[in-house]
Design a protein around this motif. Structure first.
Motif, mmCIF file in Angstrom:
data_model
loop_
_atom_site.group_PDB
_atom_site.id
_atom_site.type_symbol
_atom_site.label_atom_id
_atom_site.label_comp_id
_atom_site.label_asym_id
_atom_site.label_seq_id
_atom_site.Cartn_x
_atom_site.Cartn_y
_atom_site.Cartn_z
ATOM 1 N N ALA A 282 0.795 -1.074 -0.230
ATOM 2 C CA ALA A 282 -0.084 -0.063 0.062
ATOM 3 C C ALA A 282 0.741 1.270 0.017
ATOM 4 C CB ALA A 282 -0.912 -0.044 1.294
ATOM 5 N N ILE A 283 0.441 2.149 -0.863
ATOM 6 C CA ILE A 283 1.132 3.536 -0.780
ATOM 7 C C ILE A 283 -0.004 4.535 -0.587
ATOM 8 C CG2 ILE A 283 2.218 5.162 -2.310
ATOM 9 C CD1 ILE A 283 3.671 2.727 -3.827
ATOM 10 N N ASN A 284 0.174 5.523 0.394
ATOM 11 C CA ASN A 284 -0.892 6.454 0.788
ATOM 12 C C ASN A 284 -0.282 7.478 1.650
ATOM 13 O OD1 ASN A 284 -3.261 7.461 1.736
ATOM 14 N ND2 ASN A 284 -4.396 5.985 0.469
ATOM 15 N N LYS A 285 -0.563 8.805 1.289
ATOM 16 C CA LYS A 285 -0.120 9.900 2.105
ATOM 17 C C LYS A 285 -0.788 9.936 3.430
ATOM 18 C CE LYS A 285 -3.192 13.450 0.403
ATOM 19 N NZ LYS A 285 -3.425 14.759 -0.054
ATOM 20 N N ASP A 286 -1.890 9.138 3.684
ATOM 21 C CA ASP A 286 -2.548 9.019 5.066
ATOM 22 C C ASP A 286 -2.236 7.731 5.829
ATOM 23 O OD1 ASP A 286 -4.194 9.167 7.150
ATOM 24 O OD2 ASP A 286 -6.166 8.684 6.120
ATOM 25 N N ALA A 287 -1.483 8.080 6.797
ATOM 26 C CA ALA A 287 -0.658 7.003 7.819
ATOM 27 C C ALA A 287 -1.924 6.151 8.433
ATOM 28 C CB ALA A 287 0.170 7.381 8.961
ATOM 29 N N GLU A 288 -3.371 6.808 8.400
ATOM 30 C CA GLU A 288 -4.457 6.188 9.130
ATOM 31 C C GLU A 288 -5.113 5.246 8.272
ATOM 32 O OE1 GLU A 288 -4.234 5.994 12.682
ATOM 33 O OE2 GLU A 288 -2.483 7.035 12.467
ATOM 34 N N ALA A 289 -4.801 5.263 6.771
ATOM 35 C CA ALA A 289 -5.838 4.680 5.887
ATOM 36 C C ALA A 289 -6.151 3.164 6.297
ATOM 37 C CB ALA A 289 -5.164 4.989 4.575
ATOM 38 N N PRO A 290 -7.168 2.713 6.121
ATOM 39 C CA PRO A 290 -7.508 1.408 6.481
ATOM 40 C C PRO A 290 -6.704 0.562 5.680
ATOM 41 C CG PRO A 290 -9.739 2.478 6.462
ATOM 42 C CD PRO A 290 -8.402 3.359 6.066
ATOM 43 N N ILE A 291 -6.186 0.562 4.713
ATOM 44 C CA ILE A 291 -5.511 -0.240 3.790
ATOM 45 C C ILE A 291 -4.291 -0.679 4.377
ATOM 46 C CG2 ILE A 291 -4.128 1.681 2.607
ATOM 47 C CD1 ILE A 291 -5.594 -1.477 0.862
ATOM 48 N N PHE A 292 -3.726 0.026 5.252
ATOM 49 C CA PHE A 292 -2.622 -0.287 6.111
ATOM 50 C C PHE A 292 -2.546 -1.290 7.059
ATOM 51 C CE2 PHE A 292 -1.020 4.117 4.953
ATOM 52 C CZ PHE A 292 0.079 3.648 3.818
ATOM 53 N N GLU A 293 -3.751 -1.436 7.370
ATOM 54 C CA GLU A 293 -4.289 -2.573 8.374
ATOM 55 C C GLU A 293 -4.012 -4.011 7.891
ATOM 56 O OE1 GLU A 293 -7.934 -2.209 10.210
ATOM 57 O OE2 GLU A 293 -7.770 -0.107 10.789
ATOM 58 N N ILE A 294 -4.232 -4.303 6.506
ATOM 59 C CA ILE A 294 -3.915 -5.596 5.967
ATOM 60 C C ILE A 294 -2.885 -5.522 4.997
ATOM 61 C CG2 ILE A 294 -6.734 -5.672 5.925
ATOM 62 C CD1 ILE A 294 -6.127 -5.516 2.769
ATOM 63 N N ALA A 295 -2.313 -4.345 4.832
ATOM 64 C CA ALA A 295 -0.935 -4.652 3.838
ATOM 65 C C ALA A 295 0.178 -5.205 4.543
ATOM 66 C CB ALA A 295 -0.483 -3.055 3.563
ATOM 67 N N ASP A 296 0.910 -5.991 3.695
ATOM 68 C CA ASP A 296 2.130 -6.720 4.231
ATOM 69 C C ASP A 296 3.131 -5.540 4.092
ATOM 70 O OD1 ASP A 296 1.238 -9.472 4.281
ATOM 71 O OD2 ASP A 296 0.803 -8.915 2.210
ATOM 72 N N ILE A 297 3.342 -4.559 3.324
ATOM 73 C CA ILE A 297 4.369 -3.492 3.315
ATOM 74 C C ILE A 297 3.385 -2.537 2.822
ATOM 75 C CG2 ILE A 297 6.220 -2.780 1.723
ATOM 76 C CD1 ILE A 297 6.752 -5.737 0.835
ATOM 77 N N GLY A 298 3.711 -1.290 3.754
ATOM 78 C CA GLY A 298 3.259 -0.031 3.654
ATOM 79 C C GLY A 298 4.004 1.053 3.350
ATOM 80 N N LEU A 299 3.797 2.063 2.559
ATOM 81 C CA LEU A 299 4.670 3.243 2.330
ATOM 82 C C LEU A 299 3.738 4.550 2.551
ATOM 83 C CD1 LEU A 299 7.656 4.202 1.775
ATOM 84 C CD2 LEU A 299 7.135 4.086 -0.720
ATOM 85 N N VAL A 300 4.146 5.374 3.537
ATOM 86 C CA VAL A 300 3.357 6.622 3.584
ATOM 87 C C VAL A 300 4.109 7.569 3.041
ATOM 88 C CG1 VAL A 300 2.515 8.060 5.334
ATOM 89 C CG2 VAL A 300 2.533 5.763 5.736
ATOM 90 N N GLY A 301 3.478 8.576 2.092
ATOM 91 C CA GLY A 301 3.972 9.468 1.262
ATOM 92 C C GLY A 301 3.128 9.838 0.166
ATOM 93 N N ASP A 302 3.459 11.019 -0.535
ATOM 94 C CA ASP A 302 3.013 11.513 -1.698
ATOM 95 C C ASP A 302 3.377 10.549 -2.894
ATOM 96 O OD1 ASP A 302 2.106 13.010 -3.922
ATOM 97 O OD2 ASP A 302 3.309 14.577 -3.602
ATOM 98 N N LEU A 303 2.214 9.874 -3.552
ATOM 99 C CA LEU A 303 2.253 8.891 -4.257
ATOM 100 C C LEU A 303 2.869 9.564 -5.757
ATOM 101 C CD1 LEU A 303 0.007 9.050 -6.970
ATOM 102 C CD2 LEU A 303 -1.570 8.615 -5.093
ATOM 103 N N PHE A 304 2.679 10.922 -5.954
ATOM 104 C CA PHE A 304 3.185 11.633 -7.223
ATOM 105 C C PHE A 304 4.581 11.617 -7.178
ATOM 106 C CE2 PHE A 304 -1.352 12.953 -7.123
ATOM 107 C CZ PHE A 304 -1.683 12.590 -8.293
#
Length: 314
Positions: A282-304
């Protein structure tokens, strides 16, 4: 003993991998026989593919001009006629094809359909998801009647193609076909990318892409690794991509080895469509996004900023 009939899904003379996944589900029942039914104007090439699937004992063909296109109203009476010849189960994949077709088959057979079978407990007891996959229910079909079921393809691996070479026979089917339903045309997007439902790698974009033009970075990254492209419902509703790319409860249920969610918050309806994926990134700028709860690897930041860097690194 159980004898299972599987309705083959195919397009343009090629067998869909969903058929082999149905064979895996059938094998879990440990039946006496598994047979595949191919309905087409010319079933030869599809039947030859089906005959190679491990576990298939026989392939039955129905060659009729009316079967040139997969119309549920036309196929259902023929399937019901074949299924009534000593079969205990009739399966089809829980894809657009199977969901359109099997309710008609079940109605013609006079039985209640079992939908989205994800595991087999016994010949007549199955588990299936409900409430957008938040709960799993155990259902039991009457042992006294044929079991008509759709198979949740994301929950089953495709049965292997190997040294198997099942016999191919013509199935004698003499039934009247309805004339009120006619094929007009098939409008579908053409792409060199892998098919979304069968791809081993999928990269999806969400509403955070903000426009159809910005979605190009998803396409470029997917092409870099030979992945299929998907999207959240929010991205589809916003008009960034066509609806056939939608992943989720009301879109396509997929189980790739790798799923990359970019700019997708992770609504429960979307997570339902990817819960059987192997590795979720998962790549998302919102560290609280629900996707991070199930992601094996998460990256918080600006996708662009991140996606172009990732593409360059690849």
């Amino acid at each position: 003993m159980s004898k299972i009939l599987i309705v083959a899904e195919h397009l343009d003379g090629k067998l869909n991998s969903s058929t082999a996944r149905c064979v895996s589900a059938a094998l879990a029942i440990k039946p006496e026989a598994i047979e595949v039914l191919v309905l087409a104007a010319d079933a030869a090439s599809v039947a030859a593919e089906a005959a190679q699937i491990e576990g298939v004992g026989k392939v039955l063909t129905v060659n009729r001009a009316e079967n040139a296109h997969a119309l549920a109203a036309v196929l259902a009476p023929q399937i019901a006629a074949v299924a009534g010849k000593g079969y205990s189960h009739v399966f089809a994949p829980s894809t657009t094809f199977g969901k359109d077709l099997m309710p008609r088959v079940a109605a013609l057979l006079g039985v209640a359909q079992v939908s989205d079978v994800m595991s087999v407990e016994s010949a007549h007891v199955f588990k299936r998801p409900i409430y957008a996959g938040n709960a799993i229910v155990t259902v039991e079909a009457p042992a006294s009647s044929i079991v008509a079921a759709t198979i949740r393809t994301a929950s089953w691996p495709a049965a292997a193609n190997g040294s198997s070479n099942a016999s191919v026979e013509a199935a004698g089917v003499e039934v009247g076909l309805p004339s009120h339903t006619r094929f007009v045309e098939l409008a579908q997007g053409k792409s060199d990318r892998p098919d979304l439902q069968g791809a081993s790698k999928v990269i999806s974009g969400g509403r955070a892409l903000a426009s159809s033009e910005n979605f190009e970075i998803i396409y470029k990254l997917a092409d870099k690794i030979g992945a299929a492209v998907g999207a959240s419902r929010a991205a589809v509703d916003a008009g960034y991509v066509p609806s056939d790319l939608q992943v989720g409860q009301t879109g396509k249920i997929i189980a790739p080895e790798l799923y990359v969610a970019i700019g997708i918050s992770g609504a429960i309806q979307h997570l339902t469509g990817i819960k059987d994926a192997g590795t979720i990134v998962a790549i998302n700028k919102d560290a609280e996004a629900p996707i991070f709860e199930i992601a094996d690897i998460g990256l918080v930041g600006d996708l662009f900023k991140i996606v172009p860097e990732l593409e360059a690194a690849l």
